[in-house]
Design a protein around this motif. Structure first.
Motif, PDB file in Angstrom:
ATOM      1  N   PHE A  50       5.326   7.453   5.767  1.00 21.61           N
ATOM      2  CA  PHE A  50       6.478   6.724   5.231  1.00 21.61           C
ATOM      3  C   PHE A  50       6.238   5.217   5.285  1.00 21.61           C
ATOM      4  CE2 PHE A  50      10.603   4.605   6.093  1.00 21.61           C
ATOM      5  CZ  PHE A  50      11.228   4.873   4.883  1.00 21.61           C
ATOM      6  N   ILE A  51       5.713   4.725   6.417  1.00 22.31           N
ATOM      7  CA  ILE A  51       5.429   3.299   6.541  1.00 22.31           C
ATOM      8  C   ILE A  51       4.311   2.901   5.590  1.00 22.31           C
ATOM      9  CG2 ILE A  51       4.705   1.470   8.130  1.00 22.31           C
ATOM     10  CD1 ILE A  51       5.848   3.200  10.402  1.00 22.31           C
ATOM     11  N   THR A  52       3.327   3.798   5.398  1.00 18.94           N
ATOM     12  CA  THR A  52       2.233   3.509   4.469  1.00 18.94           C
ATOM     13  C   THR A  52       2.759   3.323   3.052  1.00 18.94           C
ATOM     14  OG1 THR A  52       0.674   4.778   5.827  1.00 18.94           O
ATOM     15  CG2 THR A  52       0.055   4.372   3.537  1.00 18.94           C
ATOM     16  N   VAL A  53       3.703   4.150   2.651  1.00 22.53           N
ATOM     17  CA  VAL A  53       4.308   4.011   1.322  1.00 22.53           C
ATOM     18  C   VAL A  53       5.017   2.665   1.202  1.00 22.53           C
ATOM     19  CG1 VAL A  53       6.080   4.933  -0.235  1.00 22.53           C
ATOM     20  CG2 VAL A  53       4.549   6.495   0.977  1.00 22.53           C
ATOM     21  N   ILE A  54       5.734   2.259   2.253  1.00 24.06           N
ATOM     22  CA  ILE A  54       6.399   0.954   2.245  1.00 24.06           C
ATOM     23  C   ILE A  54       5.368  -0.167   2.118  1.00 24.06           C
ATOM     24  CG2 ILE A  54       7.728  -0.673   3.646  1.00 24.06           C
ATOM     25  CD1 ILE A  54       9.270   1.685   4.761  1.00 24.06           C
ATOM     26  N   GLN A  55       4.244  -0.018   2.823  1.00 25.14           N
ATOM     27  CA  GLN A  55       3.187  -1.028   2.745  1.00 25.14           C
ATOM     28  C   GLN A  55       2.630  -1.137   1.329  1.00 25.14           C
ATOM     29  OE1 GLN A  55       3.938  -2.679   5.556  1.00 25.14           O
ATOM     30  NE2 GLN A  55       1.761  -3.129   5.710  1.00 25.14           N
ATOM     31  N   ILE A  56       2.432  -0.009   0.687  1.00 23.54           N
ATOM     32  CA  ILE A  56       1.894  -0.018  -0.676  1.00 23.54           C
ATOM     33  C   ILE A  56       2.877  -0.682  -1.639  1.00 23.54           C
ATOM     34  CG2 ILE A  56       1.219   1.452  -2.621  1.00 23.54           C
ATOM     35  CD1 ILE A  56       0.136   3.453  -0.553  1.00 23.54           C
ATOM     36  N   LEU A  57       4.146  -0.293  -1.557  1.00 21.23           N
ATOM     37  CA  LEU A  57       5.144  -0.838  -2.475  1.00 21.23           C
ATOM     38  C   LEU A  57       5.375  -2.331  -2.233  1.00 21.23           C
ATOM     39  CD1 LEU A  57       7.764   2.071  -2.469  1.00 21.23           C
ATOM     40  CD2 LEU A  57       6.016   1.564  -4.187  1.00 21.23           C
ATOM     41  N   SER A  58       5.488  -2.721  -0.977  1.00 22.15           N
ATOM     42  CA  SER A  58       5.686  -4.143  -0.679  1.00 22.15           C
ATOM     43  C   SER A  58       4.441  -4.952  -1.042  1.00 22.15           C
ATOM     44  CB  SER A  58       6.041  -4.337   0.795  1.00 22.15           C
ATOM     45  OG  SER A  58       5.011  -3.850   1.642  1.00 22.15           O
ATOM     46  N   GLY A  59       3.256  -4.364  -0.839  1.00 23.51           N
ATOM     47  CA  GLY A  59       2.021  -5.054  -1.212  1.00 23.51           C
ATOM     48  C   GLY A  59       1.921  -5.270  -2.707  1.00 23.51           C
TER      49      GLY A  59
END
Length: 223
Positions: A50-59
């Motif tokens: 879940f945090i990885t998805v947030i990292q991808i989207l925010s990146g």
């Protein structure tokens, strides 16, 4: 409205069997928090994803404003931080998420180790998981330089110096990372390319393999 769109797509691509194959997949009782309090430790993997998805989207949002050169890098981050609507929130999510995802992945790795989930027939998935951990660390290291401030500059110099101490191949690693004799424009360009293109591509491939093996082998049993 959503149901109508789903039905329209389903009539043409027949996606319902694929969705049911994912949604109807049963999980073992020992990972149900309603039955076992210790089941919460099995949530570390899902939280990491879940945090990885947030990292991808925010990146992806950050790359719309970031300029990867030594003249404009810091100014572009400052503009994002203070001028772009919600920019400070998105950058904050990406900044703290970079640390949090490592913590969650470390907890997930500990859970896998202490429950013996790395044993047969899941040895290959353990290896893939360790590779994912290394990729995440690489993403953290390469992303640290991108703001191009004093802290990032000197921290990267220390990192490259440590890498150069690796026996036999240290100098080659240093040249690959630094791109020249000093930490400068080539270094920033290389770190940006590695952070945005190479490591995310490796991460997506490893995650696909990780989830495929989990799907085939199932969730491991209790200790």
């Amino acid at each position: 409205m959503i149901k109508a769109i789903y039905n329209w797509i389903d009539e043409r691509l027949d996606i319902t069997p694929l969705w049911r194959d994912v949604a109807d997949h049963e999980v073992p009782e020992h990972v149900n928090p309603a039955h076992h309090f210790s089941a919460f430790v099995y949530c570390f993997g899902g939280l990491t994803f879940f945090i990885t998805v947030i990292q991808i989207l925010s990146g992806m949002f950050l790359t719309m404003y970031y300029v990867p050169d030594i003249v404009n890098a810091y100014a572009s981050v400052d503009y994002l931080q203070h001028q772009v609507a919600f920019g400070v929130i998105v950058r904050g999510m990406h900044h703290w998420g970079a640390s949090l995802v490592i913590v969650m992945m470390f907890l997930h790795t500990l859970r896998v180790f202490f429950t013996g989930s790395y044993k047969a027939p899941r040895e290959m998935n353990w290896i893939v998981g360790v590779l994912i951990l290394f990729v995440m660390i690489g993403l953290g290291l390469t992303g640290y330089l991108l703001p191009w401030d004093n802290k990032a500059y000197f921290a990267t110099k220390v990192t490259i110096q440590i890498a150069s101490s690796v026996p036999f191949v240290g100098e080659y690693i240093k040249l690959l990372m630094q791109g020249g004799d000093i930490v400068g424009a080539q270094t920033l360009t290389r770190f940006f390319a590695i952070h945005v293109f190479f490591l995310p591509a490796a991460l997506l491939g490893l995650l696909a393999a990780h989830f495929l093996m989990i799907r085939r082998q199932g969730i491991s049993g209790p200790l």
